[in-house]
Design a protein around this motif. Structure first.
Motif, PDB file in Angstrom:
ATOM      1  N   PRO A 177      33.872  32.787  30.167  1.00  0.00           N
ATOM      2  CA  PRO A 177      34.430  31.703  30.975  1.00  0.00           C
ATOM      3  C   PRO A 177      34.795  32.234  32.360  1.00  0.00           C
ATOM      4  CG  PRO A 177      35.521  31.822  28.839  1.00  0.00           C
ATOM      5  CD  PRO A 177      34.656  33.018  28.960  1.00  0.00           C
ATOM      6  N   LEU A 178      34.749  31.389  33.350  1.00  0.00           N
ATOM      7  CA  LEU A 178      35.149  31.707  34.728  1.00  0.00           C
ATOM      8  C   LEU A 178      34.115  32.545  35.478  1.00  0.00           C
ATOM      9  CD1 LEU A 178      38.866  32.749  34.092  1.00  0.00           C
ATOM     10  CD2 LEU A 178      37.979  30.481  34.524  1.00  0.00           C
ATOM     11  N   ALA A 179      33.023  32.932  34.803  1.00  0.00           N
ATOM     12  CA  ALA A 179      32.026  33.757  35.475  1.00  0.00           C
ATOM     13  C   ALA A 179      31.102  32.858  36.299  1.00  0.00           C
ATOM     14  CB  ALA A 179      31.229  34.545  34.453  1.00  0.00           C
TER      15      ALA A 179
ATOM     16  N   ILE B 217      40.886  29.096  41.493  1.00  0.00           N
ATOM     17  CA  ILE B 217      42.055  28.576  40.769  1.00  0.00           C
ATOM     18  C   ILE B 217      42.556  29.587  39.743  1.00  0.00           C
ATOM     19  CG2 ILE B 217      42.908  26.806  39.193  1.00  0.00           C
ATOM     20  CD1 ILE B 217      40.796  24.944  40.370  1.00  0.00           C
ATOM     21  N   LEU B 218      41.620  30.147  38.991  1.00  0.00           N
ATOM     22  CA  LEU B 218      42.063  31.000  37.897  1.00  0.00           C
ATOM     23  C   LEU B 218      42.026  32.480  38.245  1.00  0.00           C
ATOM     24  CD1 LEU B 218      40.795  29.139  34.773  1.00  0.00           C
ATOM     25  CD2 LEU B 218      43.127  29.607  35.431  1.00  0.00           C
ATOM     26  N   LYS B 219      41.927  32.758  39.525  1.00  0.00           N
ATOM     27  CA  LYS B 219      41.992  34.161  39.917  1.00  0.00           C
ATOM     28  C   LYS B 219      43.353  34.409  40.533  1.00  0.00           C
ATOM     29  CE  LYS B 219      37.947  34.417  42.152  1.00  0.00           C
ATOM     30  NZ  LYS B 219      37.152  35.086  43.158  1.00  0.00           N
ATOM     31  N   ASP B 220      43.835  35.596  40.396  1.00  0.00           N
ATOM     32  CA  ASP B 220      45.125  35.903  40.993  1.00  0.00           C
ATOM     33  C   ASP B 220      44.980  36.126  42.485  1.00  0.00           C
ATOM     34  OD1 ASP B 220      46.375  35.623  38.726  1.00  0.00           O
ATOM     35  OD2 ASP B 220      46.955  37.715  38.427  1.00  0.00           O
ATOM     36  N   ALA B 221      46.053  35.838  43.165  1.00  0.00           N
ATOM     37  CA  ALA B 221      46.028  36.082  44.614  1.00  0.00           C
ATOM     38  C   ALA B 221      45.992  37.583  44.875  1.00  0.00           C
ATOM     39  CB  ALA B 221      47.273  35.492  45.250  1.00  0.00           C
TER      40      ALA B 221
ATOM     41  N   LEU C 146      40.589  28.263  29.960  1.00  0.00           N
ATOM     42  CA  LEU C 146      39.621  29.184  30.547  1.00  0.00           C
ATOM     43  C   LEU C 146      38.544  28.441  31.333  1.00  0.00           C
ATOM     44  CD1 LEU C 146      39.221  31.838  27.748  1.00  0.00           C
ATOM     45  CD2 LEU C 146      40.441  32.042  29.898  1.00  0.00           C
ATOM     46  N   HIS C 147      38.450  27.131  31.113  1.00  0.00           N
ATOM     47  CA  HIS C 147      37.489  26.366  31.893  1.00  0.00           C
ATOM     48  C   HIS C 147      38.206  25.514  32.927  1.00  0.00           C
ATOM     49  CE1 HIS C 147      35.003  27.706  28.599  1.00  0.00           C
ATOM     50  NE2 HIS C 147      33.991  27.555  29.414  1.00  0.00           N
TER      51      HIS C 147
ATOM     52  N   LEU D  29      32.081  41.234  37.517  1.00  0.00           N
ATOM     53  CA  LEU D  29      32.986  40.305  36.842  1.00  0.00           C
ATOM     54  C   LEU D  29      34.443  40.750  36.929  1.00  0.00           C
ATOM     55  CD1 LEU D  29      30.946  39.606  33.600  1.00  0.00           C
ATOM     56  CD2 LEU D  29      31.023  38.268  35.682  1.00  0.00           C
TER      57      LEU D  29
ATOM     58  N   ASP E 163      36.621  40.532  39.054  1.00  0.00           N
ATOM     59  CA  ASP E 163      37.556  39.615  39.697  1.00  0.00           C
ATOM     60  C   ASP E 163      38.139  38.589  38.736  1.00  0.00           C
ATOM     61  OD1 ASP E 163      37.530  40.773  42.078  1.00  0.00           O
ATOM     62  OD2 ASP E 163      36.268  39.300  43.092  1.00  0.00           O
ATOM     63  N   ILE E 164      37.549  38.485  37.549  1.00  0.00           N
ATOM     64  CA  ILE E 164      38.096  37.534  36.585  1.00  0.00           C
ATOM     65  C   ILE E 164      39.294  38.209  35.934  1.00  0.00           C
ATOM     66  CG2 ILE E 164      37.614  36.087  34.593  1.00  0.00           C
ATOM     67  CD1 ILE E 164      34.677  36.346  35.226  1.00  0.00           C
ATOM     68  N   LYS E 165      40.493  37.814  36.393  1.00  0.00           N
ATOM     69  CA  LYS E 165      41.683  38.530  35.954  1.00  0.00           C
ATOM     70  C   LYS E 165      42.163  38.068  34.583  1.00  0.00           C
ATOM     71  CE  LYS E 165      42.410  40.718  39.920  1.00  0.00           C
ATOM     72  NZ  LYS E 165      41.811  42.026  40.048  1.00  0.00           N
TER      73      LYS E 165
ATOM     74  N   PHE F 205      40.805  38.418  31.833  1.00  0.00           N
ATOM     75  CA  PHE F 205      40.415  39.330  30.753  1.00  0.00           C
ATOM     76  C   PHE F 205      40.695  40.779  31.113  1.00  0.00           C
ATOM     77  CE2 PHE F 205      37.278  35.792  30.859  1.00  0.00           C
ATOM     78  CZ  PHE F 205      37.808  35.102  29.791  1.00  0.00           C
TER      79      PHE F 205
ATOM     80  N   PHE G 135      48.302  37.151  32.433  1.00  0.00           N
ATOM     81  CA  PHE G 135      47.583  36.221  33.304  1.00  0.00           C
ATOM     82  C   PHE G 135      47.957  34.786  32.946  1.00  0.00           C
ATOM     83  CE2 PHE G 135      43.958  33.412  34.017  1.00  0.00           C
ATOM     84  CZ  PHE G 135      43.723  33.612  35.355  1.00  0.00           C
TER      85      PHE G 135
ATOM     86  N   HIS H 213      50.396  31.670  34.834  1.00  0.00           N
ATOM     87  CA  HIS H 213      49.964  30.310  35.128  1.00  0.00           C
ATOM     88  C   HIS H 213      50.785  29.238  34.444  1.00  0.00           C
ATOM     89  CE1 HIS H 213      46.456  30.773  37.669  1.00  0.00           C
ATOM     90  NE2 HIS H 213      46.403  31.982  37.128  1.00  0.00           N
TER      91      HIS H 213
END
Lengths: 163, 688
Positions: free
Chosen positions: A47-49, A159-163, B468-469, B514, B516-518, B520, B539, B543
């Motif tokens: 997800p998120l990729a 949105i789902l990445k940290d600053a 996650l989506h 990948l 940057d996907i925090k 995981f 993480f 949120h």
């Protein structure tokens, strides 16, 4: 693990390439960075990729990131597929394709000769064009292919990445 | 033996061996500057260390040796075999002394004056005497030195291994753990037929031990990073005009090398904070009857797979009043919310970016950049940090970090047909919710956000797959299991479809594209060969938790602009006949639908129960009682810790008005309609 440099395509010189198809199109990558070819890999989605990353594959304990060529994201939905394992900067990637055809010497045309009609997405990652048994073959510049995924990641919704 | 001395002996033995070779090289190639400077450095190292350890004989010998080498380096003397012999002789003496040091722990008695005199003589005169056999003998006899170097080298109890080799061993062990996991899984199915159970058990045990031992090779004591702190505390103390003592306990506690490197910066930062913000100036300390010298205590210990580090100072502590003031000024939370916050919650503000109560910025700290980074660094390691303080007395930070990052125990869960791993140490409990809301555990969805009611607590919940989506529309809590995660008292729930097992998993990093996907930490191959992404609970915490860095800032940032001074929000509702009624929103706790059967009549007064409390109910005269089997809305209000429920017919709206003028009789015009404004304090009296 040593990183082997991906081969730059030298014009007017015959060189071996791994030739594969996606849909009706023929593509080729330099075989020196190819580590393996898998039958019907089934990637686990991340997800998120970015959309060109179709997931992760376990490769004898190593993790390979499954990717598709931009503009060909439908590949994993096809019933039969193959995975070309590429090594890049000590990481493994699995390029999702339909069939691997051959390893054969090809001579490449220069990048400047690329037709503008090629989709911009493909144009970005193409090193040149050549022909194989009467078919036009697109030579992939793997460095730019990975660069392209990286750019897609950067552009992705934050949105789902940290600053 | 002292570990410092042990290190010195090993290092010196290595240096002496390479010196022998290098001196021989130099003799053959006197012009080789590289070799010469290598020799010089090695001798200098031995001299420096022996001086530091107060080993006088070694220091004097190496001092003179260094001097001769200095003459070579400056070009004042040419390198000749005679000089080399003399230097080698001196080094043999060093070797002999270190040998004695190793056995007895102290420098042997003895006299090196003859050797030193000869060295001093050639330094001064420029002549080198011909070394005759007899002279050599006298020197040798001076202390009965056995001369074969190899026998004299301190026998090594430790060896140096390249970090790469260790990393490779670690990877292979990781693979072995995976293979064992798969075997165990396979074994579960075939147990009955094969009878290999005992062998499998044995393998399991061996792999476990191997894993433990390999992990221990990567362990280093915390002392390796703490050793620099006494000096830092002293220097900073002097710079700030404070006297501070540092008390260190538990520096032997071992941690994975990788983690050790990563906590050095946050720890340094915290100690700087202690000295700058925590400890007062001596004059102030005396005024409040404290010892003039401040004290910082560092403590570390192991606790169930974690290392707990506390950093405590006996300074002025944290002042909740000042923190509140700053938090309000920054607009982090509305005043109303602040009033209800516990001191622990208020202390949490110091972990916010840009938060500083210090009126002045010093060179050391006070810019408000810091504790947020410290928390982030520690959370990135899968750790937590909490603070506790007594105003005027002390401040204590508690850090909890895992011992290693390579292998963790994780809960394997399924969501939408995919596997995920959640680090076991964060999991507080697993719940299975019944569909009806009769029990004390149920989920409500409020404006797209799911809230779990658990034994009177309200806990935010996310549906893992939907989260996650980034798609709240997909969330679904029917027939789900709720993993309740506790990250240093920040509770939240993760809704998943299945919980498979707990497994020791090896963390594999995601590909660079990948990273940057925090969400995981990485991924792992499970026992059955399938892949699972490892969820980073911090993480999700960032949120969902209302009291956290980034999100709250954004939220309050916008609402603050909309809200002006003098604005007040009212809940408009209908109850019985007559004008609509309004209640100040700040006195409203929540709304609830009451079944007629929920209403009880203790002492002939209407009331209902909630979480074991009896809350009296108020019914407007002309408002009908709920009939059998129907539901009625109730507004639960609070005034000075008294609760009352107000039975109403219908909610109209929430309306924000600016400087509302309430006319006599308690009426006002809201939304173009005459409205009864209800005074919350009146509700608490017996008759509204």
């Amino acid at each position: 693990m040593n990183t082997r440099p991906s081969l730059k395509i030298i014009p007017d010189e015959q060189q071996d390439f791994l030739i594969f198809t996606i849909g009706k199109d023929h593509f080729a990558v330099p075989p020196l960075i190819v580590r393996d070819v898998l039958n019907n890999p089934s990637p686990v989605p991340v997800p998120l990729a970015p959309d060109t990353v179709t997931g992760l594959i376990s490769l004898r304990g190593e993790i390979a990131t499954a990717i598709t060529l931009p503009g060909h994201t439908g590949v994993p939905e096809q019933k039969k597929s193959m995975g070309v394992i590429l090594e890049h900067n000590s990481s493994f990637y699995c390029l999702m394709v339909h069939t691997v055809i051959d390893i054969a010497p090809l001579s490449s045309a220069q990048e400047s000769g690329l037709p503008r009609t090629l989709s911009p997405e493909l144009h970005n990652i193409t090193a040149g064009l050549t022909e194989y048994q009467g078919k036009t073959v697109i030579l992939i510049d793997t460095d730019r292919l990975f660069g392209d995924i990286y750019l897609r990641m950067q552009k992705k919704d934050t949105i789902l990445k940290d600053a | 033996m002292d570990s410092l001395l042990q290190d010195f002996l090993e290092e010196t033995a290595e240096n002496l061996n390479s010196l022998d070779n290098d001196l021989v090289l130099l003799e053959k190639d006197p012009q080789n500057k590289n070799v010469l400077s290598r020799i010089f450095r090695a001798v200098h190292t031995i001299k420096g260390s022996s001086g530091f350890l107060n080993l006088g004989r070694l220091e004097e010998l190496t001092h003179h040796t260094e001097h001769i080498l200095g003459l070579f380096r400056n070009g004042e003397r040419a390198v000749t075999p005679d000089y080399i012999t003399l230097i080698l002789e001196s080094l043999d003496r060093v070797r002999h002394i270190t040998k004695e040091l190793e056995t007895s722990g102290a420098e042997p008695d003895g006299n090196d004056s003859a050797l030193i005199n000869r060295m001093a003589r050639i330094i001064n005169s420029g002549d080198i005497e011909r070394l005759t056999g007899s002279q050599e003998n006298t020197i040798t006899n001076e202390n009965n030195i056995p001369v074969t170097p190899s026998e004299n080298a301190p026998s090594a109890k430790t060896i140096r291994i390249a970090v790469d080799t260790l990393e490779k061993l670690m990877t292979i062990t990781g693979e072995l753990v995976l293979t064992r996991n798969r075997l165990l899984q396979a074994g579960k199915h075939q147990e009955a037929q094969t009878g290999n159970t005992a062998l499998l058990q044995h393998l399991n045990q061996l792999v476990f031990e191997l894993q433990e031992n390999i992990l221990s090779t990567r362990m280093q004591p915390l002392g390796t990073i703490w050793d620099t702190f006494p000096r830092m505390v002293r220097d900073l103390g002097i710079a700030l005009g404070k006297t501070v003592n540092l008390e260190i306990k538990g520096q032997d506690t071992e941690l994975d090398r990788q983690i050790l490197e990563l906590i050095k910066a946050p720890m340094t930062h915290m100690i700087r904070n202690c000295i700058d913000h925590g400890i007062e100036k001596p004059a102030e300390r005396i005024k409040v009857c404290k010892k003039e010298t401040g004290l910082i205590r560092l403590n570390a210990r192991h606790e169930s797979g974690h290392v707990i580090i506390t950093v405590e100072d006996d300074g002025k502590g944290l002042c909740p009043v000042e923190i509140k003031k700053t938090a309000l000024a920054l607009g982090l939370v509305p005043e109303k919310t602040m009033a209800k916050m516990s001191p622990e919650d208020i202390f949490e503000f110091i972990f916010m970016p840009g938060f500083s109560t210090s009126p002045e910025t010093t060179a050391i700290s006070g810019r408000g950049v810091g504790m947020d980074i410290v928390r982030k660094n520690i959370e990135d390691l899968g750790g937590t940090i909490a603070v506790n303080a007594v105003t005027g007395k002390n401040t204590c930070f508690t850090i909890k970090i895992p011992v290693t990052l390579s292998i963790i125990s994780a809960l394997v869960v399924g969501s939408s047909g995919h596997h995920f791993a959640i680090p076991q140490n964060a999991v507080a409990e697993i719940l299975m919710l019944s569909d009806d809301k009769t029990g004390d555990q149920y989920i409500n969805i409020v404006n797209g956000a799911a809230i779990l009611h658990l034994r009177g607590q309200l806990i935010p919940v996310i549906d893992l797959w939907a989260f996650l989506h980034a798609d709240t529309k997909r969330q679904n809590y029917k027939n789900k299991l709720i993993i309740v995660v506790n990250l240093e008292n920040r509770l939240f729930g993760i809704a998943v479809d299945t919980v498979t097992d707990t497994e020791e998993i090896v963390i594999k990093p995601l590909a660079p594209v990948l990273k940057d996907i925090k969400a995981f930490w990485g991924c792992s191959v499970l026992g059955d060969g399938r892949l699972a992404l490892i969820i980073d609970p911090s993480f999700i915490a960032r949120h969902v938790h209302p009291l956290d860095h980034d999100t709250i800032k954004q939220k309050t940032g916008t609402s603050r602009e909309e809200k002006r001074e003098g604005d007040k929000s009212y809940l408009l509702f209908e109850a019985g006949k007559g004008a609509p009624k309004a209640l100040d929103l700040s006195s409203v706790i929540r709304l609830k639908a009451l079944k007629s059967s929920d209403i009880e009549w203790p002492d002939n007064n209407m009331a209902f129960q909630e979480n074991g409390n009896i809350i009296p109910l108020i019914l407007y005269d002309d408002c009908p009682l709920p009939t059998e089997g129907t539901k009625k809305l109730v507004i639960i209000t609070e005034h000075k810790n008294h609760y009352k429920g107000l039975l109403i017919d219908r909610i109209i709206d929430i309306h924000t008005v600016h400087n509302l003028t309430i006319q006599t009789g308690g009426h006002a015009v809201i939304n173009g309609k005459a409205t009864d404004i209800i005074n919350p304090s009146c509700l608490m009296e017996d008759n509204p």
